[in-house]
Scaffold this motif. Structure first.
Motif, PDB file in Angstrom:
ATOM      1  N   MET A 192      36.463  51.068  34.812  1.00 12.06           N
ATOM      2  CA  MET A 192      37.102  49.958  34.135  1.00 12.06           C
ATOM      3  C   MET A 192      38.422  49.679  34.842  1.00 12.06           C
ATOM      4  O   MET A 192      39.127  50.601  35.237  1.00 12.06           O
ATOM      5  CB  MET A 192      37.315  50.336  32.672  1.00 12.06           C
ATOM      6  CG  MET A 192      37.706  49.221  31.757  1.00 12.06           C
ATOM      7  SD  MET A 192      36.515  47.913  31.407  1.00 12.06           S
ATOM      8  CE  MET A 192      35.069  48.771  30.896  1.00 12.06           C
ATOM      9  N   LEU A 198      42.606  47.301  30.956  1.00 12.16           N
ATOM     10  CA  LEU A 198      42.895  48.269  29.893  1.00 12.16           C
ATOM     11  C   LEU A 198      44.347  48.162  29.423  1.00 12.16           C
ATOM     12  O   LEU A 198      44.630  48.299  28.227  1.00 12.16           O
ATOM     13  CB  LEU A 198      42.573  49.683  30.355  1.00 12.16           C
ATOM     14  CG  LEU A 198      41.095  49.956  30.639  1.00 12.16           C
ATOM     15  CD1 LEU A 198      40.900  51.360  31.174  1.00 12.16           C
ATOM     16  CD2 LEU A 198      40.231  49.719  29.416  1.00 12.16           C
ATOM     17  N   CYS A 254      44.498  45.353  27.116  1.00  8.33           N
ATOM     18  CA  CYS A 254      43.945  45.759  25.822  1.00  8.33           C
ATOM     19  C   CYS A 254      44.987  46.535  25.017  1.00  8.33           C
ATOM     20  O   CYS A 254      45.078  46.371  23.802  1.00  8.33           O
ATOM     21  CB  CYS A 254      42.696  46.616  26.003  1.00  8.33           C
ATOM     22  SG  CYS A 254      41.234  45.696  26.489  1.00  8.33           S
ATOM     23  N   GLN A 304      40.173  42.363  25.431  1.00  6.67           N
ATOM     24  CA  GLN A 304      39.290  43.135  24.559  1.00  6.67           C
ATOM     25  C   GLN A 304      37.863  42.598  24.606  1.00  6.67           C
ATOM     26  O   GLN A 304      36.902  43.364  24.632  1.00  6.67           O
ATOM     27  CB  GLN A 304      39.824  43.122  23.122  1.00  6.67           C
ATOM     28  CG  GLN A 304      41.089  43.931  22.961  1.00  6.67           C
ATOM     29  CD  GLN A 304      41.694  43.809  21.576  1.00  6.67           C
ATOM     30  OE1 GLN A 304      41.396  42.891  20.822  1.00  6.67           O
ATOM     31  NE2 GLN A 304      42.572  44.749  21.242  1.00  6.67           N
ATOM     32  N   VAL A 323      36.272  43.807  27.832  1.00  4.56           N
ATOM     33  CA  VAL A 323      35.910  45.222  27.727  1.00  4.56           C
ATOM     34  C   VAL A 323      34.674  45.372  26.849  1.00  4.56           C
ATOM     35  O   VAL A 323      33.754  46.125  27.183  1.00  4.56           O
ATOM     36  CB  VAL A 323      37.094  46.062  27.182  1.00  4.56           C
ATOM     37  CG1 VAL A 323      36.643  47.466  26.801  1.00  4.56           C
ATOM     38  CG2 VAL A 323      38.219  46.110  28.198  1.00  4.56           C
ATOM     39  N   LYS A 380      31.598  44.444  28.783  1.00  2.88           N
ATOM     40  CA  LYS A 380      31.242  45.443  29.797  1.00  2.88           C
ATOM     41  C   LYS A 380      30.686  46.722  29.184  1.00  2.88           C
ATOM     42  O   LYS A 380      29.852  47.394  29.786  1.00  2.88           O
ATOM     43  CB  LYS A 380      32.456  45.779  30.664  1.00  2.88           C
ATOM     44  CG  LYS A 380      32.839  44.677  31.612  1.00  2.88           C
ATOM     45  CD  LYS A 380      34.000  45.098  32.492  1.00  2.88           C
ATOM     46  CE  LYS A 380      34.321  43.990  33.483  1.00  2.88           C
ATOM     47  NZ  LYS A 380      35.333  44.398  34.455  1.00  2.88           N
ATOM     48  N   GLU A 390      35.618  55.206  30.197  1.00  6.27           N
ATOM     49  CA  GLU A 390      34.212  55.132  29.790  1.00  6.27           C
ATOM     50  C   GLU A 390      33.767  56.386  29.045  1.00  6.27           C
ATOM     51  O   GLU A 390      33.125  56.302  27.999  1.00  6.27           O
ATOM     52  CB  GLU A 390      33.322  54.892  31.008  1.00  6.27           C
ATOM     53  CG  GLU A 390      31.898  54.544  30.621  1.00  6.27           C
ATOM     54  CD  GLU A 390      31.067  54.086  31.799  1.00  6.27           C
ATOM     55  OE1 GLU A 390      29.892  54.519  31.873  1.00  6.27           O
ATOM     56  OE2 GLU A 390      31.550  53.294  32.619  1.00  6.27           O
TER      57      GLU A 390
END
Length: 172
Positions: free
Chosen positions: A1, A6, A9, A17, A20, A23, A67
């Motif tokens: 990622m 991130l 986020c 968000q 993410v 994904k 992840e």
């Protein structure tokens, strides 16, 4: 990622968000499906997982492990759901025999095995997932599920035996 995504986020950027979510949704859905049968439960746990991910993302110190961190949250949410529905009751009705037959380990049909997991009792399936798929040791599984290590080992052997029977019956 991506680190920047991130960080966005962590700043509660809704667009980040969403990216993410797009994904990770498929991966986390697959994790949830290994533990839960009911699609409504899976969707509920998935939503709860993403809520927790986005509210706790500021605690993530190393974006490189995002992840795995997200998957662990999903697993914990699944276990919490199973506990709440009392479906995690570990049955010791049968005498569990440890088998030295390693047929299951030699099977390369991961998709077929994952579909057969639905035929296992909830508790056995959870332990099989935690040990064989997620890689948790029995001691940690025992702590997570409030059971003994022996029960964890016994249920794993029971799950393997049942999966082997199902594989033979399905001619896989």
């Amino acid at each position: 990622m991506e680190r920047e995504l991130l960080l966005e986020c962590q700043r509660n950027d809704r667009n980040a968000q969403r990216k993410v979510y797009e994904k990770m949704a498929g991966k986390l859905y697959s994790v949830c499906k290994r533990y839960l049968k009911n699609d409504e439960d899976i969707e509920e746990v998935l939503a709860d997982s993403f809520y927790k991910i986005f509210t706790k993302i500021s605690q993530l110190q190393n974006p490189d492990v995002f992840e795995g961190w997200a998957k662990k949250i999903a697993v914990n949410e699944c276990l919490q759901k199973l506990r709440a529905t009392k479906a995690l009751h570990i049955s010791l009705e049968e005498n569990h025999v440890v088998s030295s037959d390693s047929t299951l380990e030699n099977v390369s049909f991961e998709k077929d095995i994952l579909s057969l997991l639905n035929f296992l009792p909830e508790g056995c399936r959870a332990i099989f997932n935690l040990f064989a798929i997620e890689g948790y040791p029995h001691k940690e599984i025992a702590t997570m599920l409030s059971i003994s290590e022996g029960t964890s080992k016994s249920q794993l052997n029971f799950a393997r035996k049942k999966l082997q029977e199902l594989l033979v019956n399905q001619n896989i």
